[in-house]
Design a protein around this motif. Structure first.
Motif, PDB file in Angstrom:
ATOM      1  N   ASP A 174       0.840  -1.191   0.000  1.00 47.83           N
ATOM      2  CA  ASP A 174       0.000   0.000   0.000  1.00 47.83           C
ATOM      3  C   ASP A 174       0.879   1.246   0.000  1.00 47.83           C
ATOM      4  N   TRP A 175       0.404   2.268  -0.736  1.00 46.32           N
ATOM      5  CA  TRP A 175       1.078   3.554  -0.659  1.00 46.32           C
ATOM      6  C   TRP A 175       0.936   4.124   0.745  1.00 46.32           C
ATOM      7  N   LEU A 176       1.939   4.823   1.191  1.00 48.78           N
ATOM      8  CA  LEU A 176       1.817   5.509   2.461  1.00 48.78           C
ATOM      9  C   LEU A 176       0.685   6.514   2.369  1.00 48.78           C
ATOM     10  N   ASN A 177       0.583   7.189   1.231  1.00 50.31           N
ATOM     11  CA  ASN A 177      -0.546   8.067   0.941  1.00 50.31           C
ATOM     12  C   ASN A 177      -1.004   7.768  -0.487  1.00 50.31           C
ATOM     13  N   PRO A 178      -2.169   7.166  -0.642  1.00 50.88           N
ATOM     14  CA  PRO A 178      -2.611   6.747  -1.974  1.00 50.88           C
ATOM     15  C   PRO A 178      -2.781   7.927  -2.936  1.00 50.88           C
ATOM     16  N   PHE A 179      -2.690   7.622  -4.220  1.00 48.71           N
ATOM     17  CA  PHE A 179      -2.998   8.607  -5.246  1.00 48.71           C
ATOM     18  C   PHE A 179      -4.507   8.851  -5.270  1.00 48.71           C
ATOM     19  N   ASP A 180      -4.890  10.046  -5.622  1.00 52.89           N
ATOM     20  CA  ASP A 180      -6.304  10.392  -5.768  1.00 52.89           C
ATOM     21  C   ASP A 180      -6.764   9.983  -7.160  1.00 52.89           C
ATOM     22  N   VAL A 181      -7.709   9.027  -7.200  1.00 57.15           N
ATOM     23  CA  VAL A 181      -8.197   8.536  -8.488  1.00 57.15           C
ATOM     24  C   VAL A 181      -8.762   9.669  -9.336  1.00 57.15           C
ATOM     25  N   LYS A 182      -9.329  10.677  -8.694  1.00 58.28           N
ATOM     26  CA  LYS A 182      -9.940  11.780  -9.434  1.00 58.28           C
ATOM     27  C   LYS A 182      -8.908  12.590 -10.216  1.00 58.28           C
ATOM     28  N   LEU A 183      -7.652  12.504  -9.805  1.00 58.46           N
ATOM     29  CA  LEU A 183      -6.608  13.274 -10.489  1.00 58.46           C
ATOM     30  C   LEU A 183      -5.966  12.501 -11.647  1.00 58.46           C
ATOM     31  N   THR A 184      -6.293  11.214 -11.756  1.00 60.09           N
ATOM     32  CA  THR A 184      -5.739  10.411 -12.849  1.00 60.09           C
ATOM     33  C   THR A 184      -6.422  10.800 -14.158  1.00 60.09           C
ATOM     34  N   LYS A 185      -5.610  11.041 -15.179  1.00 63.68           N
ATOM     35  CA  LYS A 185      -6.165  11.406 -16.479  1.00 63.68           C
ATOM     36  C   LYS A 185      -5.271  10.896 -17.599  1.00 63.68           C
ATOM     37  N   GLU A 186      -5.853  10.792 -18.764  1.00 66.45           N
ATOM     38  CA  GLU A 186      -5.121  10.281 -19.919  1.00 66.45           C
ATOM     39  C   GLU A 186      -4.162  11.339 -20.458  1.00 66.45           C
ATOM     40  N   GLU A 187      -2.893  10.928 -20.612  1.00 63.56           N
ATOM     41  CA  GLU A 187      -1.883  11.847 -21.143  1.00 63.56           C
ATOM     42  C   GLU A 187      -0.957  11.082 -22.085  1.00 63.56           C
ATOM     43  N   MET A 188      -0.027  11.816 -22.694  1.00 63.91           N
ATOM     44  CA  MET A 188       0.879  11.208 -23.658  1.00 63.91           C
ATOM     45  C   MET A 188       2.153  10.726 -22.981  1.00 63.91           C
ATOM     46  N   PHE A 189       2.658   9.595 -23.470  1.00 64.68           N
ATOM     47  CA  PHE A 189       3.924   9.015 -23.032  1.00 64.68           C
ATOM     48  C   PHE A 189       4.758   8.816 -24.291  1.00 64.68           C
ATOM     49  N   TYR A 190       6.040   9.205 -24.234  1.00 67.06           N
ATOM     50  CA  TYR A 190       6.878   9.211 -25.430  1.00 67.06           C
ATOM     51  C   TYR A 190       7.981   8.169 -25.311  1.00 67.06           C
ATOM     52  N   ALA A 191       8.054   7.259 -26.286  1.00 67.41           N
ATOM     53  CA  ALA A 191       9.083   6.225 -26.280  1.00 67.41           C
ATOM     54  C   ALA A 191       9.372   5.780 -27.707  1.00 67.41           C
ATOM     55  N   ASP A 192      10.646   5.725 -28.055  1.00 67.14           N
ATOM     56  CA  ASP A 192      11.077   5.267 -29.374  1.00 67.14           C
ATOM     57  C   ASP A 192      10.381   6.012 -30.504  1.00 67.14           C
ATOM     58  N   GLY A 193      10.221   7.311 -30.316  1.00 67.71           N
ATOM     59  CA  GLY A 193       9.609   8.119 -31.363  1.00 67.71           C
ATOM     60  C   GLY A 193       8.109   7.976 -31.473  1.00 67.71           C
ATOM     61  N   LYS A 194       7.490   7.226 -30.551  1.00 68.50           N
ATOM     62  CA  LYS A 194       6.042   7.032 -30.588  1.00 68.50           C
ATOM     63  C   LYS A 194       5.368   7.829 -29.481  1.00 68.50           C
ATOM     64  N   GLU A 195       4.129   8.250 -29.748  1.00 68.95           N
ATOM     65  CA  GLU A 195       3.301   8.907 -28.741  1.00 68.95           C
ATOM     66  C   GLU A 195       2.228   7.920 -28.299  1.00 68.95           C
ATOM     67  N   LEU A 196       2.219   7.613 -27.019  1.00 67.93           N
ATOM     68  CA  LEU A 196       1.307   6.610 -26.479  1.00 67.93           C
ATOM     69  C   LEU A 196       0.386   7.238 -25.453  1.00 67.93           C
ATOM     70  N   LYS A 197      -0.892   6.938 -25.519  1.00 64.33           N
ATOM     71  CA  LYS A 197      -1.834   7.427 -24.527  1.00 64.33           C
ATOM     72  C   LYS A 197      -1.820   6.510 -23.318  1.00 64.33           C
ATOM     73  N   THR A 198      -1.715   7.095 -22.131  1.00 68.85           N
ATOM     74  CA  THR A 198      -1.673   6.290 -20.913  1.00 68.85           C
ATOM     75  C   THR A 198      -2.339   7.039 -19.769  1.00 68.85           C
ATOM     76  N   ALA A 199      -2.815   6.296 -18.780  1.00 66.20           N
ATOM     77  CA  ALA A 199      -3.418   6.895 -17.586  1.00 66.20           C
ATOM     78  C   ALA A 199      -2.312   7.364 -16.662  1.00 66.20           C
ATOM     79  N   MET A 200      -2.283   8.657 -16.367  1.00 66.58           N
ATOM     80  CA  MET A 200      -1.210   9.248 -15.548  1.00 66.58           C
ATOM     81  C   MET A 200      -1.767   9.671 -14.192  1.00 66.58           C
TER      82      MET A 200
END
Length: 422
Positions: free
Chosen positions: A208-234
């Motif tokens: 368990d996290w000492l202080n969990p992340f707030d699910v409400k703050l998680t949103k889809e953003e871009m992740f960059y790897a090997d010249g590709k743009e990937l959508k991921t939950a951040m």
């Protein structure tokens, strides 16, 4: 005349990852396992913790170089190879223990160190481990090896019939794995007719996290790897002040999990290949010994993800010096069994990991298989000028390290594509 057996190691380490939120007072501290004031030429002066860290660093630098998401846990291979070294003789034993950074003197403390290490993970804690050994019915262990396996490695020793009924043997082992932390991931197809011995290490982490992340703050953003743009939950956090370390090629932070465990995140600088951070033992060790000695206002963004892999460890272990042990002509494990000849033929590790807003979960198993071979005071407040907000955002390939409360490196990995949710 002794029967001739192949010794196949399938090595598994613990698997898990992080996700968490904390106050500035709860920022992760440096690991308790620290670099000894020694040089490589004086390895006999290393502590038991140093020897484990050196093995972990060297093996990790080799295991994590393939492309794509990577996972590797060094503790189980270290324990299993230590145990098998106790069953080896002569040059084979010397080779195994040297590759484990052991010397004749240090081996006197190996038993107690491994017993204590495993002892932390027994029972119902958030990190669990168990060791099991299954013998084909004709196979006999030597008394000394059996005692070591049971006393120092907590080995649960059982008899099955690999030769006559491998399917039933596989079912028995799978049930044991499920009951000992590795539920749902054991591959029964690995068990075949003719096996002599199977050694299995199963493990799980529920952190368990000492202080969990707030699910409400998680949103889809871009992740960059090997010249590709990937959508991921951040996932996101913000802090008025947060410790970090800045190396030549990276920035690193640690996030605390409950009970003193922690997850360290190492983000390479723009343009730096993530694998170049860990392509030698020395570089990997330097990451184990990072101390976050700077502080800044900070926003932290971490992708949530799941990962699963199966590693063939033999090629890397052979590069580390485990060559004779994998040779059916040269290996000598006569201190392990009193009536069969054995050698190591294969090494594998299977890990499953998930990183979510509330928890890090992982399961894994390490398997050593030996099949039959064909005949052959208060101060006034100080007004501090407003400082700019630093952003730590994992939006490109990164390294992560998970360690327990004593700094034992439980899991290392690379994330190239967090959008893969297996």
């Amino acid at each position: 005349m002794k029967l001739r057996y192949i010794g196949m190691i399938a090595v598994l380490g613990s698997s898990l990852l992080l996700s968490g939120c904390m106050s500035e007072q709860q920022a992760a501290s440096a690991p308790k396992v620290k670099k000894s004031q020694v040089v490589d030429s004086a390895i006999e002066k290393y502590s038991s913790e140093d020897r484990l860290l050196h093995f972990a660093a060297e093996s990790s630098s080799l295991m994590l170089q393939s492309e794509g998401n990577q996972l590797y846990g060094p503790v189980a291979p270290y324990l299993m190879l230590s145990l098998l070294g106790e069953g080896a003789v002569g040059t084979t034993q010397k080779e195994v223990f040297e590759a484990l950074y052991q010397t004749p003197t240090s081996r006197k403390t190996l038993h107690s160190f491994n017993e204590e290490l495993l002892g932390k993970y027994l029972g119902s804690g958030d990190i669990k481990m168990a060791n099991g050994l299954w013998l084909d019915e004709p196979v006999k262990l030597t008394t000394s090896f059996k005692n070591i396996a049971e006393e120092y490695y907590y080995g649960d020793i059982n008899n099955v019939s690999f030769t006559e009924d491998p399917e039933s043997a596989a079912t028995v082992i799978a049930k044991w794995a499920a009951a000992n932390s590795a539920e749902g991931i054991y591959d029964k197809s690995l068990i075949e007719s003719g096996f002599a011995i199977v050694l299995l290490n199963s493990s799980s982490l529920t952190l368990d996290w000492l202080n969990p992340f707030d699910v409400k703050l998680t949103k889809e953003e871009m992740f960059y790897a090997d010249g590709k743009e990937l959508k991921t939950a951040m996932m996101h956090q913000s802090y008025a002040s947060y410790p970090y370390a800045a190396g030549t090629d990276y920035v690193a932070i640690s996030l605390p999990l409950k009970n003193g465990n922690r997850l360290q995140l190492i983000l390479p600088n723009e343009g730096v290949d993530v694998r170049s951070l860990i392509d030698t033992k020395e570089k990997m060790l330097s990451l184990f010994w990072i101390v976050e000695n700077k502080a800044s206002k900070m926003t932290i963004s971490i992708p949530k993800f799941r990962a699963q892999n199966s590693l063939d460890l033999q090629p890397s272990l052979e590069k580390m010096g485990f060559e004779r042990a994998f040779s059916k002509d040269a290996a000598d494990f006569s201190r392990l069994s009193s009536n069969v000849s054995l050698y190591l033929g294969r090494a594998m590790q299977n890990n499953r990991l998930s990183v979510e807003e509330d928890q890090v979960n992982g399961t894994a198993y390490t398997q050593v298989m030996m099949p039959v071979t064909p005949e052959e005071p208060k101060v006034p407040p100080v007004v501090v000028p407003e400082e700019p907000m630093m952003e730590f955002k994992l939006d490109r390939s990164f390294v992560y390290l998970i360690s327990d409360q004593d700094g034992v490196p439980l899991l290392q990995g690379i994330v190239d594509d967090p959008s893969i949710m297996n």
